[in-house]
Design a protein around this motif. Sequence first.
Motif, mmCIF file in Angstrom:
data_model
loop_
_atom_site.group_PDB
_atom_site.id
_atom_site.type_symbol
_atom_site.label_atom_id
_atom_site.label_comp_id
_atom_site.label_asym_id
_atom_site.label_seq_id
_atom_site.Cartn_x
_atom_site.Cartn_y
_atom_site.Cartn_z
ATOM 1 N N LEU A 1 0.816 -1.211 0.000
ATOM 2 C CA LEU A 1 0.000 0.000 0.000
ATOM 3 C C LEU A 1 0.848 1.258 0.000
ATOM 4 C CD1 LEU A 1 -2.831 -1.007 2.497
ATOM 5 C CD2 LEU A 1 -2.932 -0.933 0.010
ATOM 6 N N VAL A 2 1.947 1.254 0.751
ATOM 7 C CA VAL A 2 2.833 2.419 0.800
ATOM 8 C C VAL A 2 3.493 2.643 -0.558
ATOM 9 C CG1 VAL A 2 4.981 3.333 1.778
ATOM 10 C CG2 VAL A 2 3.259 2.331 3.279
ATOM 11 N N LEU A 3 3.977 1.575 -1.168
ATOM 12 C CA LEU A 3 4.649 1.698 -2.463
ATOM 13 C C LEU A 3 3.680 2.128 -3.564
ATOM 14 C CD1 LEU A 3 7.008 -1.418 -2.363
ATOM 15 C CD2 LEU A 3 7.676 0.990 -2.217
ATOM 16 N N LYS A 4 2.413 1.741 -3.448
ATOM 17 C CA LYS A 4 1.409 2.133 -4.435
ATOM 18 C C LYS A 4 0.814 3.509 -4.115
ATOM 19 C CE LYS A 4 -1.613 -1.020 -5.686
ATOM 20 N NZ LYS A 4 -1.396 -1.056 -7.146
ATOM 21 N N ARG A 5 1.351 4.158 -3.076
ATOM 22 C CA ARG A 5 0.856 5.466 -2.629
ATOM 23 C C ARG A 5 -0.647 5.423 -2.316
ATOM 24 N NH1 ARG A 5 5.005 8.904 -3.404
ATOM 25 N NH2 ARG A 5 6.531 8.380 -5.017
ATOM 26 N N PHE A 6 -1.044 4.330 -1.699
ATOM 27 C CA PHE A 6 -2.443 4.143 -1.340
ATOM 28 C C PHE A 6 -2.544 3.760 0.132
ATOM 29 C CE2 PHE A 6 -6.779 2.522 -2.701
ATOM 30 C CZ PHE A 6 -7.162 3.718 -3.263
ATOM 31 N N SER A 7 -1.557 4.222 0.914
ATOM 32 C CA SER A 7 -1.459 3.787 2.303
ATOM 33 C C SER A 7 -2.621 4.268 3.164
ATOM 34 C CB SER A 7 -0.134 4.257 2.912
ATOM 35 O OG SER A 7 0.023 5.653 2.752
ATOM 36 N N PHE A 8 -3.230 5.387 2.791
ATOM 37 C CA PHE A 8 -4.293 5.927 3.634
ATOM 38 C C PHE A 8 -5.645 5.297 3.370
ATOM 39 C CE2 PHE A 8 -1.389 9.326 4.783
ATOM 40 C CZ PHE A 8 -1.710 9.504 6.120
ATOM 41 N N ILE A 9 -5.654 4.214 2.583
ATOM 42 C CA ILE A 9 -6.903 3.465 2.446
ATOM 43 C C ILE A 9 -7.325 2.915 3.808
ATOM 44 C CG2 ILE A 9 -5.769 1.260 1.901
ATOM 45 C CD1 ILE A 9 -8.107 0.613 0.076
ATOM 46 N N GLY A 10 -6.336 2.578 4.637
ATOM 47 C CA GLY A 10 -6.637 2.098 5.988
ATOM 48 C C GLY A 10 -7.329 3.158 6.815
ATOM 49 N N ASP A 11 -6.927 4.405 6.637
ATOM 50 C CA ASP A 11 -7.540 5.505 7.370
ATOM 51 C C ASP A 11 -9.001 5.672 6.970
ATOM 52 O OD1 ASP A 11 -7.026 7.549 9.309
ATOM 53 O OD2 ASP A 11 -7.248 9.019 7.718
ATOM 54 N N GLY A 12 -9.248 5.658 5.657
ATOM 55 C CA GLY A 12 -10.616 5.816 5.172
ATOM 56 C C GLY A 12 -11.518 4.686 5.618
ATOM 57 N N LEU A 13 -11.023 3.455 5.496
ATOM 58 C CA LEU A 13 -11.844 2.295 5.855
ATOM 59 C C LEU A 13 -12.063 2.201 7.360
ATOM 60 C CD1 LEU A 13 -10.463 -0.437 3.426
ATOM 61 C CD2 LEU A 13 -12.563 0.900 3.228
ATOM 62 N N SER A 14 -11.087 2.643 8.144
ATOM 63 C CA SER A 14 -11.268 2.608 9.601
ATOM 64 C C SER A 14 -12.374 3.562 10.026
ATOM 65 C CB SER A 14 -9.958 2.977 10.301
ATOM 66 O OG SER A 14 -9.583 4.320 10.021
ATOM 67 N N HIS A 15 -12.514 4.677 9.335
ATOM 68 C CA HIS A 15 -13.587 5.607 9.658
ATOM 69 C C HIS A 15 -14.936 5.064 9.202
ATOM 70 C CE1 HIS A 15 -10.546 9.177 9.802
ATOM 71 N NE2 HIS A 15 -10.394 8.313 10.786
ATOM 72 N N VAL A 16 -14.920 4.324 8.101
ATOM 73 C CA VAL A 16 -16.146 3.645 7.667
ATOM 74 C C VAL A 16 -16.585 2.641 8.730
ATOM 75 C CG1 VAL A 16 -17.083 1.992 6.009
ATOM 76 C CG2 VAL A 16 -15.764 3.947 5.205
ATOM 77 N N ALA A 17 -15.611 1.895 9.257
ATOM 78 C CA ALA A 17 -15.906 0.923 10.310
ATOM 79 C C ALA A 17 -16.486 1.613 11.539
ATOM 80 C CB ALA A 17 -14.637 0.145 10.678
ATOM 81 N N PHE A 18 -15.998 2.819 11.840
ATOM 82 C CA PHE A 18 -16.533 3.582 12.961
ATOM 83 C C PHE A 18 -17.991 3.959 12.718
ATOM 84 C CE2 PHE A 18 -17.473 7.848 14.663
ATOM 85 C CZ PHE A 18 -17.395 7.575 16.020
ATOM 86 N N GLY A 19 -18.288 4.417 11.492
ATOM 87 C CA GLY A 19 -19.669 4.750 11.154
ATOM 88 C C GLY A 19 -20.590 3.548 11.238
ATOM 89 N N ALA A 20 -20.098 2.390 10.746
ATOM 90 C CA ALA A 20 -20.897 1.156 10.805
ATOM 91 C C ALA A 20 -21.102 0.722 12.252
ATOM 92 C CB ALA A 20 -20.202 0.050 10.019
ATOM 93 N N ASP B 1 -6.702 9.611 -3.698
ATOM 94 C CA ASP B 1 -6.556 10.341 -2.447
ATOM 95 C C ASP B 1 -7.805 11.153 -2.115
ATOM 96 O OD1 ASP B 1 -6.166 11.999 -4.584
ATOM 97 O OD2 ASP B 1 -4.562 13.169 -3.656
ATOM 98 N N ALA B 2 -8.449 11.716 -3.150
ATOM 99 C CA ALA B 2 -9.671 12.487 -2.922
ATOM 100 C C ALA B 2 -10.813 11.582 -2.472
ATOM 101 C CB ALA B 2 -10.068 13.237 -4.198
ATOM 102 N N ALA B 3 -10.897 10.399 -3.071
ATOM 103 C CA ALA B 3 -11.951 9.452 -2.696
ATOM 104 C C ALA B 3 -11.785 9.019 -1.245
ATOM 105 C CB ALA B 3 -11.917 8.239 -3.615
ATOM 106 N N ILE B 4 -10.552 8.765 -0.839
ATOM 107 C CA ILE B 4 -10.279 8.361 0.544
ATOM 108 C C ILE B 4 -10.646 9.484 1.505
ATOM 109 C CG2 ILE B 4 -8.455 7.764 2.189
ATOM 110 C CD1 ILE B 4 -7.041 6.325 -0.092
ATOM 111 N N ALA B 5 -10.274 10.721 1.162
ATOM 112 C CA ALA B 5 -10.572 11.865 2.025
ATOM 113 C C ALA B 5 -12.080 12.048 2.187
ATOM 114 C CB ALA B 5 -9.943 13.129 1.442
ATOM 115 N N MET B 6 -12.811 11.939 1.080
ATOM 116 C CA MET B 6 -14.269 12.072 1.138
ATOM 117 C C MET B 6 -14.882 11.008 2.039
ATOM 118 S SD MET B 6 -15.016 12.744 -2.900
ATOM 119 C CE MET B 6 -16.745 12.308 -2.708
#
Length: 281
Positions: free
Chosen positions: A37-56, A95-100
């Motif tokens: 994830l870090v090498l693909k510059r998609f490391s913050f997918i964990g951040d976005g999904l963790s907040h989704v888990a919080f909402g759920a 990155d914008a999708a994750i932030a949203m």
Amino acid sequence: MNWMEKLSFYFQFPLVRYALIVGVLIALCSSLLGVTLVLKRFSFIGDGLSHVAFGAMAIAAILNIANQTLLILPVTIICAILLLRTGQNAKIKGDAAIAMLSVGALAFGYLVLNVFPTSANVSGDVCSTLFGSMSILTIRKEEVWICIILSILVIAFFVLFYHRIFDVTFDESFARSAGTKVDWYNLLIAVIIAVIIVLAMNLVGSLLISALIIFPALSAMRIFKSFRAVTICSAVISVICALLGMLVSILTGTPVGSTIVAVDVLAFLICYIIGIVGGRG
């Protein structure tokens, strides 16, 4: 009572041993996929999904669902799939999708818990969910077995498809031309990360999960350059930091998640200095 006697006393309790097992397994799985994830510059997918888990989790709480994982897990996996698809859209970059997703889910979850409070201490419940429980004694035996089974599947996936993951990580165009189902592997990686996040919520909290994904990978990259060496080093660092963090938490009574992340940060600083001394800075 010295620290050795204190640890021996706590290790008599199964719940402490459960927490250590779950912590090590989550740290191991997070680190393996964290490098990709870090090498693909998609490391913050964990951040976005963790907040989704919080909402759920907030929705599951107001619906009074006994086993909240039954709702949180599928919702997080579905969002992982949608996030991947949306991130590939030319109009909405990754990155914008994750932030949203991250900000929206976090705000929605907090709003729901305040409008439909499930206890007298809403702020305390939210803080515990976001930053992890103050106590290490929150892991149930069923969660341990679920974590063991899913961890075995994650490790097996990584070992069996190591070369495919390597190709997808560094050059998706070449991998696709070579016949690799790039979209399928990206999707599977996102789903696995979603599963790890749901399992880790009780231990480190939804706001701190990304640290388990990012810091070990970045630390290993300061010392090694090859993908294999970085992956192995990241796994070792992650497991050691998780163990040390939980042991310090037991001895000092500090929050488990925050303590583990603090040890991860310290490990990164050490690796950063080693990298500079070794001429890799």
